[in-house]
Design a protein around this motif. Sequence first.
Motif, PDB file in Angstrom:
ATOM      1  N   MET A   1       0.824  -1.197   0.000  1.00  0.00           N
ATOM      2  CA  MET A   1       0.000   0.000   0.000  1.00  0.00           C
ATOM      3  C   MET A   1       0.868   1.261   0.000  1.00  0.00           C
ATOM      4  SD  MET A   1      -3.129   0.850   0.048  1.00  0.00           S
ATOM      5  CE  MET A   1      -4.270   2.089   0.486  1.00  0.00           C
ATOM      6  N   GLY A   2       1.973   1.258   0.735  1.00  0.00           N
ATOM      7  CA  GLY A   2       2.863   2.406   0.800  1.00  0.00           C
ATOM      8  C   GLY A   2       3.474   2.761  -0.546  1.00  0.00           C
ATOM      9  N   PRO A   3       4.070   1.783  -1.277  1.00  0.00           N
ATOM     10  CA  PRO A   3       4.646   2.108  -2.584  1.00  0.00           C
ATOM     11  C   PRO A   3       3.603   2.616  -3.586  1.00  0.00           C
ATOM     12  CG  PRO A   3       5.532   0.028  -1.814  1.00  0.00           C
ATOM     13  CD  PRO A   3       4.439   0.423  -0.867  1.00  0.00           C
ATOM     14  N   LEU A   4       2.390   2.093  -3.496  1.00  0.00           N
ATOM     15  CA  LEU A   4       1.328   2.541  -4.384  1.00  0.00           C
ATOM     16  C   LEU A   4       0.998   4.019  -4.122  1.00  0.00           C
ATOM     17  CD1 LEU A   4      -0.763   1.902  -6.546  1.00  0.00           C
ATOM     18  CD2 LEU A   4      -2.302   1.189  -4.725  1.00  0.00           C
ATOM     19  N   LEU A   5       0.938   4.394  -2.857  1.00  0.00           N
ATOM     20  CA  LEU A   5       0.677   5.797  -2.514  1.00  0.00           C
ATOM     21  C   LEU A   5       1.813   6.712  -2.974  1.00  0.00           C
ATOM     22  CD1 LEU A   5      -0.923   5.506   1.028  1.00  0.00           C
ATOM     23  CD2 LEU A   5      -2.036   6.137  -1.104  1.00  0.00           C
ATOM     24  N   ILE A   6       3.036   6.233  -2.851  1.00  0.00           N
ATOM     25  CA  ILE A   6       4.180   7.027  -3.299  1.00  0.00           C
ATOM     26  C   ILE A   6       4.135   7.228  -4.810  1.00  0.00           C
ATOM     27  CG2 ILE A   6       6.697   7.002  -3.552  1.00  0.00           C
ATOM     28  CD1 ILE A   6       6.813   5.687  -0.786  1.00  0.00           C
ATOM     29  N   VAL A   7       3.809   6.163  -5.550  1.00  0.00           N
ATOM     30  CA  VAL A   7       3.718   6.264  -7.005  1.00  0.00           C
ATOM     31  C   VAL A   7       2.581   7.205  -7.403  1.00  0.00           C
ATOM     32  CG1 VAL A   7       3.151   4.975  -9.100  1.00  0.00           C
ATOM     33  CG2 VAL A   7       4.800   4.051  -7.474  1.00  0.00           C
ATOM     34  N   LEU A   8       1.433   7.117  -6.747  1.00  0.00           N
ATOM     35  CA  LEU A   8       0.312   7.995  -7.064  1.00  0.00           C
ATOM     36  C   LEU A   8       0.638   9.456  -6.725  1.00  0.00           C
ATOM     37  CD1 LEU A   8      -2.750   5.851  -5.929  1.00  0.00           C
ATOM     38  CD2 LEU A   8      -2.059   6.421  -8.258  1.00  0.00           C
ATOM     39  N   LEU A   9       1.302   9.669  -5.614  1.00  0.00           N
ATOM     40  CA  LEU A   9       1.699  11.020  -5.234  1.00  0.00           C
ATOM     41  C   LEU A   9       2.708  11.591  -6.227  1.00  0.00           C
ATOM     42  CD1 LEU A   9       1.433  13.255  -3.118  1.00  0.00           C
ATOM     43  CD2 LEU A   9       3.318  12.193  -1.895  1.00  0.00           C
ATOM     44  N   LEU A  10       3.659  10.780  -6.657  1.00  0.00           N
ATOM     45  CA  LEU A  10       4.639  11.208  -7.639  1.00  0.00           C
ATOM     46  C   LEU A  10       3.973  11.524  -8.980  1.00  0.00           C
ATOM     47  CD1 LEU A  10       7.643  11.651  -8.171  1.00  0.00           C
ATOM     48  CD2 LEU A  10       7.786   9.260  -8.866  1.00  0.00           C
ATOM     49  N   ALA A  11       3.027  10.693  -9.401  1.00  0.00           N
ATOM     50  CA  ALA A  11       2.310  10.946 -10.653  1.00  0.00           C
ATOM     51  C   ALA A  11       1.515  12.240 -10.563  1.00  0.00           C
ATOM     52  CB  ALA A  11       1.387   9.776 -10.969  1.00  0.00           C
ATOM     53  N   LEU A  12       0.879  12.484  -9.437  1.00  0.00           N
ATOM     54  CA  LEU A  12       0.115  13.714  -9.244  1.00  0.00           C
ATOM     55  C   LEU A  12       1.037  14.931  -9.263  1.00  0.00           C
ATOM     56  CD1 LEU A  12      -2.695  14.894  -8.646  1.00  0.00           C
ATOM     57  CD2 LEU A  12      -2.168  14.661  -6.229  1.00  0.00           C
ATOM     58  N   LEU A  13       2.177  14.819  -8.619  1.00  0.00           N
ATOM     59  CA  LEU A  13       3.143  15.915  -8.585  1.00  0.00           C
ATOM     60  C   LEU A  13       3.680  16.221  -9.980  1.00  0.00           C
ATOM     61  CD1 LEU A  13       4.800  17.796  -6.673  1.00  0.00           C
ATOM     62  CD2 LEU A  13       6.544  16.028  -6.712  1.00  0.00           C
ATOM     63  N   LEU A  14       4.031  15.184 -10.742  1.00  0.00           N
ATOM     64  CA  LEU A  14       4.558  15.391 -12.095  1.00  0.00           C
ATOM     65  C   LEU A  14       3.490  15.941 -13.032  1.00  0.00           C
ATOM     66  CD1 LEU A  14       6.857  12.282 -12.523  1.00  0.00           C
ATOM     67  CD2 LEU A  14       7.529  14.654 -12.134  1.00  0.00           C
ATOM     68  N   PHE A  15       2.241  15.501 -12.865  1.00  0.00           N
ATOM     69  CA  PHE A  15       1.154  16.031 -13.686  1.00  0.00           C
ATOM     70  C   PHE A  15       0.955  17.511 -13.389  1.00  0.00           C
ATOM     71  CE2 PHE A  15      -3.355  17.161 -14.076  1.00  0.00           C
ATOM     72  CZ  PHE A  15      -3.513  16.970 -15.443  1.00  0.00           C
ATOM     73  N   GLY A  16       0.984  17.890 -12.127  1.00  0.00           N
ATOM     74  CA  GLY A  16       0.827  19.290 -11.749  1.00  0.00           C
ATOM     75  C   GLY A  16       1.966  20.144 -12.272  1.00  0.00           C
ATOM     76  N   ALA A  17       3.199  19.639 -12.194  1.00  0.00           N
ATOM     77  CA  ALA A  17       4.356  20.378 -12.699  1.00  0.00           C
ATOM     78  C   ALA A  17       4.285  20.515 -14.216  1.00  0.00           C
ATOM     79  CB  ALA A  17       5.649  19.683 -12.287  1.00  0.00           C
ATOM     80  N   GLY A  18       3.853  19.462 -14.885  1.00  0.00           N
ATOM     81  CA  GLY A  18       3.722  19.515 -16.342  1.00  0.00           C
ATOM     82  C   GLY A  18       2.692  20.539 -16.772  1.00  0.00           C
ATOM     83  N   PHE A  19       1.576  20.591 -16.068  1.00  0.00           N
ATOM     84  CA  PHE A  19       0.531  21.563 -16.383  1.00  0.00           C
ATOM     85  C   PHE A  19       1.039  22.981 -16.138  1.00  0.00           C
ATOM     86  CE2 PHE A  19      -3.108  24.192 -15.136  1.00  0.00           C
ATOM     87  CZ  PHE A  19      -3.854  24.104 -16.294  1.00  0.00           C
ATOM     88  N   ALA A  20       1.743  23.194 -15.026  1.00  0.00           N
ATOM     89  CA  ALA A  20       2.266  24.522 -14.703  1.00  0.00           C
ATOM     90  C   ALA A  20       3.313  24.956 -15.732  1.00  0.00           C
ATOM     91  CB  ALA A  20       2.864  24.526 -13.299  1.00  0.00           C
ATOM     92  N   LEU A  21       4.187  24.048 -16.141  1.00  0.00           N
ATOM     93  CA  LEU A  21       5.198  24.396 -17.136  1.00  0.00           C
ATOM     94  C   LEU A  21       4.564  24.700 -18.488  1.00  0.00           C
ATOM     95  CD1 LEU A  21       8.052  21.881 -16.280  1.00  0.00           C
ATOM     96  CD2 LEU A  21       8.031  24.344 -15.900  1.00  0.00           C
ATOM     97  N   HIS A  22       3.524  23.947 -18.838  1.00  0.00           N
ATOM     98  CA  HIS A  22       2.814  24.207 -20.086  1.00  0.00           C
ATOM     99  C   HIS A  22       2.180  25.598 -20.047  1.00  0.00           C
ATOM    100  CE1 HIS A  22       0.776  23.112 -23.775  1.00  0.00           C
ATOM    101  NE2 HIS A  22      -0.353  23.600 -23.273  1.00  0.00           N
TER     102      HIS A  22
END
Length: 56
Positions: A1-22
């Motif tokens: 459960m922990g690694p899954l949350l880390i992966v989801l948090l990382l995906a959310l962070l990268l999506f947010g950064a990608g949107f902001a950079l765009h």
Amino acid sequence: MGPLLIVLLLALLLFGAGFALHLLWWIAVVVIVLWALGFVMRGTHSSGGRNRWYRW
């Protein structure tokens, strides 16, 4: 459960950064276009020279 949350948090962070950079790229394009228009459309001075369109 922990690694899954880390992966989801990382995906959310990268999506947010990608949107902001765009968004920042679009803002940069708009600023460059406005700068170019201001450079081209600046008025002439009474002595025949070009006025500065900026204050500094």
